[in-house]
Design a protein around this motif. Structure first.
Motif, PDB file in Angstrom:
ATOM      1  N   LEU A 166      31.374 -20.547 -53.430  1.00  0.00           N
ATOM      2  CA  LEU A 166      30.818 -20.016 -52.187  1.00  0.00           C
ATOM      3  C   LEU A 166      29.605 -19.141 -52.475  1.00  0.00           C
ATOM      4  CD1 LEU A 166      31.342 -19.579 -49.044  1.00  0.00           C
ATOM      5  CD2 LEU A 166      32.466 -17.442 -49.753  1.00  0.00           C
ATOM      6  N   HIS A 167      28.549 -19.310 -51.688  1.00  0.00           N
ATOM      7  CA  HIS A 167      27.390 -18.407 -51.746  1.00  0.00           C
ATOM      8  C   HIS A 167      26.831 -18.257 -50.335  1.00  0.00           C
ATOM      9  CE1 HIS A 167      24.387 -21.734 -51.416  1.00  0.00           C
ATOM     10  NE2 HIS A 167      25.304 -22.416 -52.080  1.00  0.00           N
ATOM     11  N   LEU A 168      27.019 -17.108 -49.733  1.00  0.00           N
ATOM     12  CA  LEU A 168      26.495 -16.886 -48.393  1.00  0.00           C
ATOM     13  C   LEU A 168      24.976 -16.824 -48.386  1.00  0.00           C
ATOM     14  CD1 LEU A 168      28.964 -14.248 -46.887  1.00  0.00           C
ATOM     15  CD2 LEU A 168      29.086 -16.751 -46.821  1.00  0.00           C
ATOM     16  N   PHE A 169      24.390 -16.549 -49.550  1.00  0.00           N
ATOM     17  CA  PHE A 169      22.938 -16.453 -49.660  1.00  0.00           C
ATOM     18  C   PHE A 169      22.446 -17.590 -50.571  1.00  0.00           C
ATOM     19  CE2 PHE A 169      24.516 -12.459 -48.169  1.00  0.00           C
ATOM     20  CZ  PHE A 169      23.608 -12.100 -47.174  1.00  0.00           C
ATOM     21  N   SER A 170      21.628 -17.308 -51.546  1.00  0.00           N
ATOM     22  CA  SER A 170      21.122 -18.353 -52.433  1.00  0.00           C
ATOM     23  C   SER A 170      22.247 -18.948 -53.277  1.00  0.00           C
ATOM     24  CB  SER A 170      20.051 -17.737 -53.350  1.00  0.00           C
ATOM     25  OG  SER A 170      19.825 -18.525 -54.490  1.00  0.00           O
ATOM     26  N   ARG A 171      22.059 -20.199 -53.718  1.00  0.00           N
ATOM     27  CA  ARG A 171      23.043 -20.814 -54.616  1.00  0.00           C
ATOM     28  C   ARG A 171      23.141 -20.063 -55.933  1.00  0.00           C
ATOM     29  NH1 ARG A 171      20.681 -23.715 -58.636  1.00  0.00           N
ATOM     30  NH2 ARG A 171      18.452 -24.194 -58.408  1.00  0.00           N
ATOM     31  N   LYS A 172      22.122 -19.246 -56.239  1.00  0.00           N
ATOM     32  CA  LYS A 172      22.154 -18.416 -57.442  1.00  0.00           C
ATOM     33  C   LYS A 172      22.782 -17.050 -57.178  1.00  0.00           C
ATOM     34  CE  LYS A 172      18.865 -18.363 -60.479  1.00  0.00           C
ATOM     35  NZ  LYS A 172      19.699 -18.823 -61.611  1.00  0.00           N
ATOM     36  N   GLN A 173      23.421 -16.901 -56.002  1.00  0.00           N
ATOM     37  CA  GLN A 173      24.101 -15.654 -55.653  1.00  0.00           C
ATOM     38  C   GLN A 173      25.550 -15.952 -55.257  1.00  0.00           C
ATOM     39  OE1 GLN A 173      20.742 -14.733 -52.878  1.00  0.00           O
ATOM     40  NE2 GLN A 173      21.036 -12.639 -53.590  1.00  0.00           N
ATOM     41  N   ASP A 205      24.891  -3.072 -49.539  1.00  0.00           N
ATOM     42  CA  ASP A 205      24.328  -4.333 -49.072  1.00  0.00           C
ATOM     43  C   ASP A 205      25.412  -5.232 -48.482  1.00  0.00           C
ATOM     44  OD1 ASP A 205      21.879  -6.139 -49.187  1.00  0.00           O
ATOM     45  OD2 ASP A 205      23.332  -7.374 -50.267  1.00  0.00           O
ATOM     46  N   THR A 206      25.151  -5.778 -47.292  1.00  0.00           N
ATOM     47  CA  THR A 206      26.035  -6.751 -46.616  1.00  0.00           C
ATOM     48  C   THR A 206      27.510  -6.380 -46.764  1.00  0.00           C
ATOM     49  OG1 THR A 206      26.075  -8.221 -48.562  1.00  0.00           O
ATOM     50  CG2 THR A 206      24.361  -8.611 -46.934  1.00  0.00           C
ATOM     51  N   ILE A 207      27.827  -5.117 -46.577  1.00  0.00           N
ATOM     52  CA  ILE A 207      29.168  -4.624 -46.892  1.00  0.00           C
ATOM     53  C   ILE A 207      30.226  -5.211 -45.973  1.00  0.00           C
ATOM     54  CG2 ILE A 207      29.101  -2.560 -45.441  1.00  0.00           C
ATOM     55  CD1 ILE A 207      30.415  -2.758 -49.068  1.00  0.00           C
ATOM     56  N   ASN A 208      29.858  -5.608 -44.762  1.00  0.00           N
ATOM     57  CA  ASN A 208      30.875  -6.149 -43.854  1.00  0.00           C
ATOM     58  C   ASN A 208      31.106  -7.649 -44.039  1.00  0.00           C
ATOM     59  OD1 ASN A 208      28.347  -6.769 -42.676  1.00  0.00           O
ATOM     60  ND2 ASN A 208      29.224  -6.841 -40.621  1.00  0.00           N
ATOM     61  N   MET A 209      30.599  -8.195 -45.152  1.00  0.00           N
ATOM     62  CA  MET A 209      30.839  -9.608 -45.471  1.00  0.00           C
ATOM     63  C   MET A 209      31.831  -9.791 -46.616  1.00  0.00           C
ATOM     64  SD  MET A 209      26.989 -11.169 -45.193  1.00  0.00           S
ATOM     65  CE  MET A 209      25.894 -10.660 -43.874  1.00  0.00           C
ATOM     66  N   LEU A 210      32.398  -8.718 -47.129  1.00  0.00           N
ATOM     67  CA  LEU A 210      33.242  -8.822 -48.317  1.00  0.00           C
ATOM     68  C   LEU A 210      34.509  -9.629 -48.067  1.00  0.00           C
ATOM     69  CD1 LEU A 210      33.091  -5.179 -49.769  1.00  0.00           C
ATOM     70  CD2 LEU A 210      31.518  -7.090 -50.145  1.00  0.00           C
ATOM     71  N   PRO A 217      38.018 -21.679 -42.089  1.00  0.00           N
ATOM     72  CA  PRO A 217      37.982 -22.600 -40.944  1.00  0.00           C
ATOM     73  C   PRO A 217      36.550 -23.007 -40.619  1.00  0.00           C
ATOM     74  CG  PRO A 217      38.330 -20.348 -40.212  1.00  0.00           C
ATOM     75  CD  PRO A 217      38.421 -20.322 -41.704  1.00  0.00           C
ATOM     76  N   GLU A 218      36.413 -24.128 -39.948  1.00  0.00           N
ATOM     77  CA  GLU A 218      35.081 -24.629 -39.609  1.00  0.00           C
ATOM     78  C   GLU A 218      34.316 -23.672 -38.694  1.00  0.00           C
ATOM     79  OE1 GLU A 218      33.069 -26.785 -40.495  1.00  0.00           O
ATOM     80  OE2 GLU A 218      34.218 -28.197 -41.681  1.00  0.00           O
ATOM     81  N   GLY A 219      35.025 -23.021 -37.811  1.00  0.00           N
ATOM     82  CA  GLY A 219      34.328 -22.172 -36.857  1.00  0.00           C
ATOM     83  C   GLY A 219      33.729 -23.009 -35.739  1.00  0.00           C
ATOM     84  N   LEU A 233      32.803 -15.617 -38.529  1.00  0.00           N
ATOM     85  CA  LEU A 233      34.093 -15.585 -39.204  1.00  0.00           C
ATOM     86  C   LEU A 233      34.076 -14.744 -40.470  1.00  0.00           C
ATOM     87  CD1 LEU A 233      35.063 -19.333 -38.757  1.00  0.00           C
ATOM     88  CD2 LEU A 233      35.815 -17.383 -37.397  1.00  0.00           C
ATOM     89  N   PHE A 234      32.919 -14.601 -41.095  1.00  0.00           N
ATOM     90  CA  PHE A 234      32.901 -13.779 -42.309  1.00  0.00           C
ATOM     91  C   PHE A 234      32.233 -12.426 -42.105  1.00  0.00           C
ATOM     92  CE2 PHE A 234      29.227 -16.748 -43.147  1.00  0.00           C
ATOM     93  CZ  PHE A 234      28.197 -15.815 -43.105  1.00  0.00           C
ATOM     94  N   LEU A 235      31.826 -12.113 -40.888  1.00  0.00           N
ATOM     95  CA  LEU A 235      31.397 -10.753 -40.572  1.00  0.00           C
ATOM     96  C   LEU A 235      32.621  -9.980 -40.092  1.00  0.00           C
ATOM     97  CD1 LEU A 235      28.089 -11.432 -38.595  1.00  0.00           C
ATOM     98  CD2 LEU A 235      28.318 -10.780 -40.994  1.00  0.00           C
ATOM     99  N   ASN A 236      32.841  -8.785 -40.653  1.00  0.00           N
ATOM    100  CA  ASN A 236      33.964  -7.933 -40.239  1.00  0.00           C
ATOM    101  C   ASN A 236      35.292  -8.683 -40.405  1.00  0.00           C
ATOM    102  OD1 ASN A 236      31.893  -6.091 -39.246  1.00  0.00           O
ATOM    103  ND2 ASN A 236      31.736  -7.452 -37.500  1.00  0.00           N
TER     104      ASN A 236
END
Length: 575
Positions: A166-173, A205-210, A217-219, A233-236
């Motif tokens: 999983l990478h919410l940002f770049s594939r290198k992250q 940084d992006t602390i509410n995405m942990l 789920p697909e959402g 789904l991944f915020l908060n």
């Protein structure tokens, strides 16, 4: 009400924070990249401005796929920026001047070059496999169809194992797996490492995405919005407050530090859960409602650059002022390293650049909360219009170019217009120190091109001009520190639907202030509440105030005025 004993008021409630993007602040060795010794060289400048805390965007070892937000070693300094000895000297010298240092905590993800991830992807049996989020595909497809912030799927297939990470940002992250208690302990130990050196706080940084729902789920797609599928789904997420409370209990409660969480997608009620008194989480949060206005209904999100309406801005900021009053604490900002320049987005960076930059300063800094000034904001630095995409370095911009052109049929002119308005590199061009070559930023070749207007907009000229944007910021910073009402008082928005005037009252048991900001290049008559008619003018960004001492002021283009009521009689609302 604030405590009678002011020593009980947390220091960060009186602080003004200055954000430094190290790569673009000051180069000391001629390689074209800003560095720690460059920041050290400018500490006296920052002290003269009157700020209290320096927030450094990431300074840690990184391959720079996302300009330092992809960290490969949390306990090492990026070699381009200097050494650990340089950082320790910077910390000592800042503290000697009464300045505090806040670092960026980037722990939603690491770089794919971090030793943890290298070991994690080496084998499904690795003891660090569970440091990251790995899932098997479904019928040869990724686990779901969530889209990353930087375009494309959030899932990257690993050729060796056939699994996806999983990478919410770049594939290198790649995203860290916060469900793993060992990962959390690693993070807490790293935080102690820096706090034990004397660091004074964390911007998270992006602390509410942990926390992510573990069934992924697909959402539900939300057509026409800036939210890519799955983001709600991944915020908060389901365990987010548990994780942050544990972080506070294990680490933060043992140090006198300030914390601010980057929390896109939160409301004031949700924000109070992160920073509410007694909850044992954070001191304050960054919300994004005002900088994302209109993006959620635009064709291509922020790249469509929908027009801003002042009543919408007022409603958002007022909702946060009243929603957190007595419940939590606000952070105040117009721009940062991810946003276009404030004077270009919210003001007028052409005919009235100086006036509108001063007006934005006044309107923001008299609200309740801790203000954040982004480097160059105090000069009225503007957006940049590079001739070609080749000049842009930002991964978000470059990825967006491909998507907008190939999937949506935009031509280069339309894409560049969007980038001029909203691209992140607007804030990342080098700081303007003087009219010397490369604006005094470097003796080498800058890592990214300069804004060509630096001969006219620079710190040396601004400090020499008593009427500059810089001197206005300095005066307003000093004024807010001298007025407890700015820290403690209530906030009342006046005339919420007025299309060009932002008016509000700040009030406590001793003082009432009327703040007026005119967001327009024409003149505007403004009705003054009776209690302020004979008020003292505490701040004015124009040399005159037409109608002073009467019930009607005539506000000039982008004029900002602060009046202090002379008595404690009732405050009248404007007609």
């Amino acid at each position: 009400m604030p405590p009678a004993d002011t020593s009980l008021i947390p220091w960060w409630k009186d602080a003004v924070v200055y954000q430094i993007y190290p790569r673009s602040f000051q180069d000391s060795d001629g390689d074209g990249v800003g560095d720690l010794r460059g920041i050290l060289r400018r500490l006296d400048y920052l002290k003269r401005l009157g700020v209290d805390v320096l927030w450094l965007s990431p300074i840690f070892a990184s391959p720079n796929d996302d300009n330092g937000y992809d960290i490969s070693n949390y306990r090492a300094i990026m070699p381009e920026f200097g050494t650990m000895a340089d950082f320790e000297e910077l910390l000592r010298e800042a503290h000697a001047r009464g300045l505090k240092i806040m670092l960026d905590l980037v722990v939603n993800h690491t770089s794919d070059e971090h030793p943890w991830f290298i070991e994690s992807r080496s084998s499904p049996q690795s003891d660090k496999r569970d440091y990251y989020v790995w899932r098997k595909g479904v019928d040869g497809q990724p686990p779901n169809h969530w889209q990353s912030f930087f375009s494309g799927s959030v899932w990257e297939k690993d050729a060796a194992s056939g699994e996806y990470y999983l990478h919410l940002f770049s594939r290198k992250q790649p995203d860290l797996n916060w469900e793993n208690p060992t990962v959390r302990r690693e993070v807490y130990d790293m935080m102690r490492f820096w706090l034990d050196k004397g660091v004074d706080g964390w911007r998270m940084d992006t602390i509410n995405m942990l926390s992510k729902p573990q069934d992924f789920p697909e959402g539900r797609p939300i057509p026409g919005t800036r939210l890519t599928e799955g983001q709600p789904l991944f915020l908060n997420g389901p365990r987010i407050h548990e994780f942050i409370q544990e972080m506070h209990r294990e680490v933060l409660a043992h140090y006198d530090v300030m914390t601010v969480g980057e929390t896109p997608g939160v409301s004031p009620a949700e924000g109070a859960l992160y920073c509410g008194a007694g909850r044992g989480e954070l001191n304050m949060v960054f919300h994004f409602e005002h900088v994302f206005l209109g993006d959620d209904t635009a064709e291509r999100g922020k790249w469509s650059n929908p027009p801003l309406a002042l009543p919408d801005i007022k409603r958002v900021l007022a909702r946060w002022q009243t929603g957190l009053h007595g419940r939590g604490w606000n952070s105040l900002y117009w721009d940062n390293h991810d946003q276009p320049r404030a004077v270009s987005r919210f003001g007028n960076d052409r005919e009235f650049r100086v006036e509108s930059a001063k007006m934005l300063c006044t309107v923001l800094l008299f609200m309740q909360g801790t203000p954040y000034i982004y480097q160059g904001q105090e000069l009225g630095m503007t957006n940049v219009s590079f001739e070609s995409l080749d000049h842009y370095k930002d991964i978000e911009t470059r990825n967006a170019y491909k998507v907008l052109r190939e999937e949506h049929g935009w031509d280069d002119a339309r894409i560049l217009a969007a980038v001029y308005a909203r691209g992140r590199d607007n804030a990342r061009t080098p700081m303007h120190w003087s009219s010397a070559p490369h604006a005094g930023f470097t003796e080498g070749t800058p890592w990214i091109a300069l804004n060509p207007n630096y001969p006219d907009i620079n710190a040396e000229a601004a400090e020499a001009d008593p009427h500059s944007v810089w001197h206005h910021y300095r005066a307003v910073i000093a004024l807010r520190k001298a007025l407890p009402v700015v820290r403690d008082g209530t906030f009342t928005l006046l005339d919420a639907e007025h299309p060009t005037v932002f008016a509000y009252v700040r009030e406590d048991a001793h003082t009432r202030l009327l703040v007026l900001g005119h967001f327009h290049g024409g003149s505007q008559t403004c009705r003054v509440p009776a209690a302020f008619v004979d008020g003292e003018v505490l701040s004015n960004n124009h040399p005159v105030l037409e109608g002073a001492g009467t019930e009607e002021l005539r506000l000039l283009p982008y004029q900002a005025v602060v009046l202090r009521a002379p008595t404690r009689t009732g405050v009248s609302r404007p007609e």
